[in-house]
Design a protein around this motif. Structure first.
Motif, PDB file in Angstrom:
ATOM      1  N   VAL A 269       0.922  -1.266  -0.085  1.00 20.96           N
ATOM      2  CA  VAL A 269      -0.030   0.274  -0.449  1.00 20.96           C
ATOM      3  C   VAL A 269       0.680   1.452   0.170  1.00 20.96           C
ATOM      4  N   GLN A 270       1.727   1.202   0.910  1.00 24.67           N
ATOM      5  CA  GLN A 270       2.592   2.405   0.973  1.00 24.67           C
ATOM      6  C   GLN A 270       3.343   3.155  -0.139  1.00 24.67           C
ATOM      7  N   TYR A 271       3.462   1.879  -0.835  1.00 24.59           N
ATOM      8  CA  TYR A 271       4.434   2.059  -2.094  1.00 24.59           C
ATOM      9  C   TYR A 271       3.416   1.619  -3.571  1.00 24.59           C
ATOM     10  N   GLY A 272       2.344   2.370  -3.313  1.00 25.91           N
ATOM     11  CA  GLY A 272       1.526   2.282  -4.154  1.00 25.91           C
ATOM     12  C   GLY A 272       0.970   1.343  -5.170  1.00 25.91           C
ATOM     13  N   TYR A 273       1.112   0.391  -4.903  1.00 21.01           N
ATOM     14  CA  TYR A 273       0.594  -0.827  -5.952  1.00 21.01           C
ATOM     15  C   TYR A 273      -0.673  -1.058  -5.666  1.00 21.01           C
ATOM     16  N   ILE A 274      -1.204  -1.249  -3.958  1.00 18.99           N
ATOM     17  CA  ILE A 274      -2.367  -1.178  -3.808  1.00 18.99           C
ATOM     18  C   ILE A 274      -3.384   0.188  -3.457  1.00 18.99           C
ATOM     19  N   TYR A 275      -4.550   0.223  -3.164  1.00 10.30           N
ATOM     20  CA  TYR A 275      -4.913   1.997  -2.754  1.00 10.30           C
ATOM     21  C   TYR A 275      -6.292   1.456  -2.022  1.00 10.30           C
ATOM     22  N   PRO A 276      -6.408   1.818  -0.807  1.00  4.11           N
ATOM     23  CA  PRO A 276      -7.135   1.585  -0.196  1.00  4.11           C
ATOM     24  C   PRO A 276      -8.629   2.538  -0.571  1.00  4.11           C
ATOM     25  N   LEU A 277      -9.703   2.528  -1.039  1.00  2.00           N
ATOM     26  CA  LEU A 277     -11.104   3.533  -1.358  1.00  2.00           C
ATOM     27  C   LEU A 277     -11.850   3.818  -0.343  1.00  2.00           C
ATOM     28  N   ARG A 278     -11.690   3.157   0.666  1.00  5.54           N
ATOM     29  CA  ARG A 278     -12.208   4.331   1.706  1.00  5.54           C
ATOM     30  C   ARG A 278     -11.561   4.867   2.615  1.00  5.54           C
ATOM     31  N   ASP A 279     -11.138   6.706   2.840  1.00  8.41           N
ATOM     32  CA  ASP A 279     -10.261   6.787   3.582  1.00  8.41           C
ATOM     33  C   ASP A 279      -8.542   6.533   2.773  1.00  8.41           C
ATOM     34  N   PRO A 280      -8.794   7.927   1.526  1.00  5.70           N
ATOM     35  CA  PRO A 280      -7.261   6.884   0.898  1.00  5.70           C
ATOM     36  C   PRO A 280      -6.566   7.331   1.679  1.00  5.70           C
TER      37      PRO A 280
ATOM     38  N   SER B 223      -6.670  -4.699   8.279  1.00  7.52           N
ATOM     39  CA  SER B 223      -7.167  -6.509   8.012  1.00  7.52           C
ATOM     40  C   SER B 223      -8.645  -6.445   8.669  1.00  7.52           C
ATOM     41  N   ASP B 224      -8.786  -5.748   7.974  1.00  6.84           N
ATOM     42  CA  ASP B 224     -11.284  -5.653   8.177  1.00  6.84           C
ATOM     43  C   ASP B 224     -11.588  -5.725   6.261  1.00  6.84           C
ATOM     44  N   ASP B 225     -12.337  -5.631   6.983  1.00  7.68           N
ATOM     45  CA  ASP B 225     -13.532  -5.562   5.236  1.00  7.68           C
ATOM     46  C   ASP B 225     -13.115  -4.324   4.524  1.00  7.68           C
ATOM     47  N   SER B 226     -12.305  -3.419   5.076  1.00  6.99           N
ATOM     48  CA  SER B 226     -12.008  -1.989   4.130  1.00  6.99           C
ATOM     49  C   SER B 226     -11.588  -2.251   2.660  1.00  6.99           C
ATOM     50  N   PRO B 227     -12.553  -1.694   1.837  1.00  8.92           N
ATOM     51  CA  PRO B 227     -12.281  -1.802   0.269  1.00  8.92           C
ATOM     52  C   PRO B 227     -10.981  -1.160  -0.705  1.00  8.92           C
ATOM     53  N   TYR B 228     -10.222  -2.784  -0.739  1.00  8.29           N
ATOM     54  CA  TYR B 228      -8.790  -1.970  -1.553  1.00  8.29           C
ATOM     55  C   TYR B 228      -8.977  -2.205  -3.079  1.00  8.29           C
ATOM     56  N   ARG B 229      -8.170  -2.147  -3.611  1.00  8.96           N
ATOM     57  CA  ARG B 229      -8.221  -2.107  -5.182  1.00  8.96           C
ATOM     58  C   ARG B 229      -6.082  -1.878  -5.279  1.00  8.96           C
ATOM     59  N   PHE B 230      -5.909  -2.249  -6.799  1.00 11.31           N
ATOM     60  CA  PHE B 230      -4.715  -2.933  -7.625  1.00 11.31           C
ATOM     61  C   PHE B 230      -4.707  -1.556  -8.078  1.00 11.31           C
ATOM     62  N   GLN B 231      -3.860  -0.328  -8.057  1.00 15.24           N
ATOM     63  CA  GLN B 231      -3.496   0.601  -9.245  1.00 15.24           C
ATOM     64  C   GLN B 231      -3.427  -0.097 -10.659  1.00 15.24           C
ATOM     65  N   THR B 232      -3.486   0.514 -11.186  1.00 15.65           N
ATOM     66  CA  THR B 232      -3.845   0.294 -12.419  1.00 15.65           C
ATOM     67  C   THR B 232      -1.862   0.646 -12.874  1.00 15.65           C
ATOM     68  N   PRO B 233      -1.454  -0.564 -14.050  1.00 17.00           N
ATOM     69  CA  PRO B 233       0.076  -0.468 -14.321  1.00 17.00           C
ATOM     70  C   PRO B 233       1.082   1.105 -14.200  1.00 17.00           C
ATOM     71  N   TYR B 234      -0.399   1.353 -15.111  1.00 16.23           N
ATOM     72  CA  TYR B 234       0.123   2.970 -15.527  1.00 16.23           C
ATOM     73  C   TYR B 234       1.040   3.749 -14.437  1.00 16.23           C
ATOM     74  N   PHE B 235      -0.141   3.531 -13.487  1.00 12.68           N
ATOM     75  CA  PHE B 235       0.274   4.200 -12.240  1.00 12.68           C
ATOM     76  C   PHE B 235       1.186   3.771 -11.775  1.00 12.68           C
ATOM     77  N   TRP B 236       1.686   2.085 -12.029  1.00 15.38           N
ATOM     78  CA  TRP B 236       3.028   2.184 -11.242  1.00 15.38           C
ATOM     79  C   TRP B 236       4.310   3.085 -11.094  1.00 15.38           C
ATOM     80  N   THR B 237       4.742   3.231 -10.299  1.00 17.66           N
ATOM     81  CA  THR B 237       5.782   3.772  -9.367  1.00 17.66           C
ATOM     82  C   THR B 237       6.928   3.674  -9.824  1.00 17.66           C
ATOM     83  N   SER B 238       7.029   2.163 -10.775  1.00 11.55           N
ATOM     84  CA  SER B 238       8.055   1.773 -11.465  1.00 11.55           C
ATOM     85  C   SER B 238       8.724   2.760 -12.980  1.00 11.55           C
ATOM     86  N   SER B 239       6.861   2.352 -13.642  1.00 14.93           N
ATOM     87  CA  SER B 239       6.907   2.894 -14.633  1.00 14.93           C
ATOM     88  C   SER B 239       7.226   3.908 -15.603  1.00 14.93           C
TER      89      SER B 239
END
Lengths: 441, 373
Positions: free
Chosen positions: A59-70, A77-93
């Motif tokens: 999460v810290q490196y930005g590959y997964i981001y939280p939808l609630r309280d971004p 470690s509960d039912d907070s929703p997360y999503r994968f960051q699109t590769p377009y936005f990956w730090t490395s690219s």
């Protein structure tokens, strides 16, 4: 890290994805924090603590981001929703985030909802506004266009895109406090690659030696110095650190009357070994005087002094060297080839530390190829070798528990000072403190 | 870390205004992608060229050499007196005195043979990461988080305050990681967290030469024992080891095979090669004439970084101080580990052989220094 993310997104073996509820809207392809942790534990066979740590990093490196309280980059470690960051936005690219893009992003936020910008964002916004004022129209125009396009998307998609962007900028916001930043981002990269290109080109042009030859020389060197290496072969009469007896040092000082055999042998290993030993240098000088070529060594010593001495004395020293060694009819004129001489004399007009380098190297190699080998064959050297002592090995003391007294030695600083002021002529005998008293500092 | 790169370039930009560097003017029509492509192609070509002349491995050549027997080295002296982590040490040419520096700002000069402390200075900053003894034995240089390298003449008068005579020589824009006198007391070579190395005139404090090319903190340096005495090697957080020409400021060779920060570099006694110790838990040997890495000293059981390395006098042994509190002794030619030495109770941060090769000294985060023989 990316390897892990790709595995997580595998449709069969990856993290369970569901439609998650975010307030009223349903977000597709999302997962809960708990799911992520569970999956990590399963896949990598690690403890929950480690999984939480690893997930948190993702999460810290930005590959997964939280939808609630971004804004809070934590993996809950509960039912907070997360999503994968699109590769377009990956730090490395992306390298590195552009100021212009950031300005557009902030402008969009500002336009969309007044007061949406947080403190530091407001600050950055005004700095950028000042800095890239000339393109501000462009920024605002782009922001408006992007907002208009996003209004035409489905709400779910829009939220997702906004979240993605927000997450990206949270992590990758450029440091706007640097002057000329925008000019720099491309310049940095250009310079970096230009520089490495030069280095590689230079390296390609270099002459390389075959490995077999290089490595063979290591064998030879180690073998040659084997008996001179106290850790490998011990030292005579004994290693001072082990026996507490400083005899080994006493018999190897500069001023000693008769040197040890090992020491004299070492002078024959290389010209540098001879010159590095002050006694060796003295002996070599005596030999050269017999051969009427002592001026070469004197010249070399003077050049060394120039190269390593004080900056303020350079001009003076260059003049001295010229007067004594290079000027026509000089008392100790050195025989350098005409081209080097010409170059050196020309350079003396604008003296600097390295001006004698060429001449010095010429004389060095002259001595090395000619005088040095003859010295090693000379009577002078052979006699030295013959009368050199081989100390007796100290027998281990009968009572190994009786430790010898460890005597102090005069500090080098003290010795130098003493030879300067004539007062303490003897250069201080041992201060005689035994090892039991520690000096109070 | 691109923030770091930004800072670097700003500094370079400033410096460029003052000194003309060997960074050439960038052609305006060369795009970034073209340059990157060219750089990558050249790199592959270079690796191919290097491989062509690599006809044998070191351990193969070393098969005909006798193996080393049992190795017994013990702590012969323990120097206690620092109140905090020992970060650096250096030997005096008299073969028995040493200077050491620690995290609490203390710099102490010891007669290691008697274990007496002879001088002590308290620096105005903490984390004194670099210290060096002058060739004459009359001064010491040190520095760290103050971004400077200062020279203290060693006073004979025990009552005199050494700090009063302090002379500020080097000025960097980030912490000082290493310093070393060149052949005389008059010049100091420094390396810094600002990514550069520099050569200074002690008397005037003037910058004589600066060395740019590392793209991250430079952590260590070592001067070459060569005949023409004009080069040195540096290692940094960019995993590169660079060899520099002191006179022109140019980087003449570069090696990038480590997988993490290079903490220590040391020349082989002949000057034809150098060893490096890194956070990737390996030590490596690089040959300058073959222009390549020729040996890796590693073991699966060693997973902590090597902080400091040095050769024995004949170059047959390589001593490495590690972050797992141990010292590993390697057979340079055969590539095997000869011995492992225990004793320190925390990381070994610095390790150096004495000038005559009779012993080596280690400094550790356990606040002590040990002499091994």
């Amino acid at each position: 890290m990316e390897r892990v993310i790709v595995a997580m997104q595998d449709p069969d073996m990856g993290v369970k994805m569901r439609n998650q509820r975010l307030l009223i809207t349903v977000i597709p392809h999302a997962m809960t924090g708990n799911d992520v942790i569970e999956w990590l534990i399963q896949k990598y066979n690690i403890t929950e603590e480690e999984a939480r740590h690893l997930g948190g990093l993702l999460v810290q490196y930005g590959y997964i981001y939280p939808l609630r309280d971004p804004r809070s980059l934590l993996l809950r470690s509960d039912d907070s929703p997360y999503r994968f960051q699109t590769p377009y936005f990956w730090t490395s690219s992306r390298w590195p985030a552009s100021e212009l893009d950031y300005a557009i992003y902030l402008a969009k936020k500002n336009i969309r909802k007044q007061g949406e910008l947080v403190d530091y964002e407001k600050e950055n916004y005004s700095i950028l506004h000042k800095r890239i004022n000339h393109t501000w129209d462009f920024v605002v125009m782009q922001a408006r266009e992007q907002l208009r396009a996003s209004k035409q998307r489905r709400k779910a998609d829009r939220i997702v895109l906004e979240c993605q962007e927000q997450a990206y900028w949270l992590i990758n916001k450029p440091c706007v406090n640097m002057p000329l930043y925008y000019h720099y981002t491309t310049t940095i990269q250009l310079r970096y690659y230009y520089y490495t290109t030069i280095i590689h080109r230079r390296a390609l042009g270099r002459n390389r030696v075959k490995s077999s030859i290089c490595l063979e020389s290591f064998m030879k060197y180690s073998e040659q110095y084997l008996h001179h290496d106290p850790i490998m072969s011990g030292c005579l009469p004994s290693n001072p650190w082990i026996s507490d007896d400083t005899a080994h040092w006493t018999i190897n000082t500069d001023m000693v009357g008769t040197p040890t055999r090992l020491r004299v042998e070492r002078w024959s290993f290389s010209f540098m070994e001879l010159l590095n030993d002050s006694m060796g240098r003295r002996e070599f000088m005596i030999y050269l005087e017999k051969e009427f070529s002592a001026e070469n060594l004197c010249f070399w010593v003077a050049c060394e002094d120039l190269r390593h001495g004080e900056s303020s004395k350079i001009i003076l020293k260059v003049e001295e060297v010229y007067k004594n060694f290079l000027a026509p009819g000089a008392a100790r004129w050195v025989n350098i080839d005409s081209k080097t001489m010409e170059r050196t004399l020309e350079g003396i007009k604008r003296p600097h530390r390295f001006i004698m380098d060429d001449a010095q190297m010429h004389i060095y190699f002259l001595m090395k190829k000619d005088s040095y080998p003859r010295y090693l064959k000379s009577e002078l050297y052979k006699n030295m070798l013959a009368k050199a002592i081989v100390p007796q090995e100290t027998k281990k003391s009968v009572f190994p528990f009786m430790r010898r007294q460890r005597h102090s030695s005069p500090s080098p600083a003290m010795v130098t000072q003493a030879t300067e002021d004539d007062g303490k002529a003897k250069g201080a005998g041992p201060t005689g403190t035994s090892s039991t008293t520690n000096s109070q500092i | 870390d691109f923030l770091h790169i930004c800072k670097q370039c700003f500094i370079l930009w400033l410096r460029e205004k003052q000194f003309s560097l060997f960074f050439c003017e960038v052609q305006p029509n060369e795009t970034l992608t073209n340059l990157k492509a060219e750089s990558d192609t050249l790199k592959t070509k270079l690796e191919d060229e290097r491989a062509k002349l690599h006809d044998v491995e070191l351990h193969q050549v070393a098969e005909k050499v006798d193996g080393l027997g049992q190795f017994i080295m013990k702590t012969r002296r323990t120097l206690k007196g620092h109140g905090n982590k020992v970060l650096c040490m250096d030997w005096c040419k008299d073969k028995r005195r040493i200077v050491s520096s620690s995290q609490d700002g203390k710099v102490i000069v010891w007669d290691a043979f008697t274990t007496n402390k002879e001088h002590a200075v308290t620096m105005p900053c903490t984390w004194v990461m670099a210290c060096a003894y002058a060739p004459s034995g009359c001064a010491v240089a040190c520095g760290g988080l103050d971004n400077k390298c200062s020279v203290y003449p060693l006073s004979l008068d025990k009552n005199e305050n050494l700090a009063a005579k302090k002379k500020s020589v080097a000025m960097h824009t980030n912490y000082l990681s290493a310093c070393s006198f060149t052949n005389s007391d008059m010049q100091i070579l420094t390396s810094s967290g600002d990514g550069t190395c520099a050569l200074w005139d002690v008397e005037s404090g003037q910058l004589l030469q600066s060395f740019h090319g590392h793209t991250a903190d430079v952590l260590c340096l070592d001067l070459a024992p060569s005949e023409t005495g004009n080069t040195f090697v540096s290692g940094g957080c960019d995993k590169k080891a660079n060899v520099w020409d002191m006179r022109s400021g140019q980087c003449i060779q570069s090696f990038e095979t480590h997988e993490s920060d290079i903490n220590s570099v040391r020349y082989y006694p002949s000057g034809d090669a150098f060893a490096s110790g890194s956070d990737d838990a390996t030590c490596r040997l690089y040959d300058l004439r073959a222009d390549r890495e020729v040996a890796i000293y590693s073991k699966e059981s060693i997973i902590f970084g090597a902080s400091s390395v040095d050769f024995s006098l004949s170059g047959r042994l390589l001593f490495g101080g590690y972050n797992d509190y141990t010292i590993n002794v390697w057979d340079v030619l055969k590539g095997t580990r000869v011995s492992i030495l225990f004793g320190h109770e925390n990381r070994v941060s610095t390790l150096r052989l004495s000038p005559d090769g009779t012993a080596f000294c280690t400094g550790s985060w356990d606040h002590t220094l040990r002499i091994w023989a």
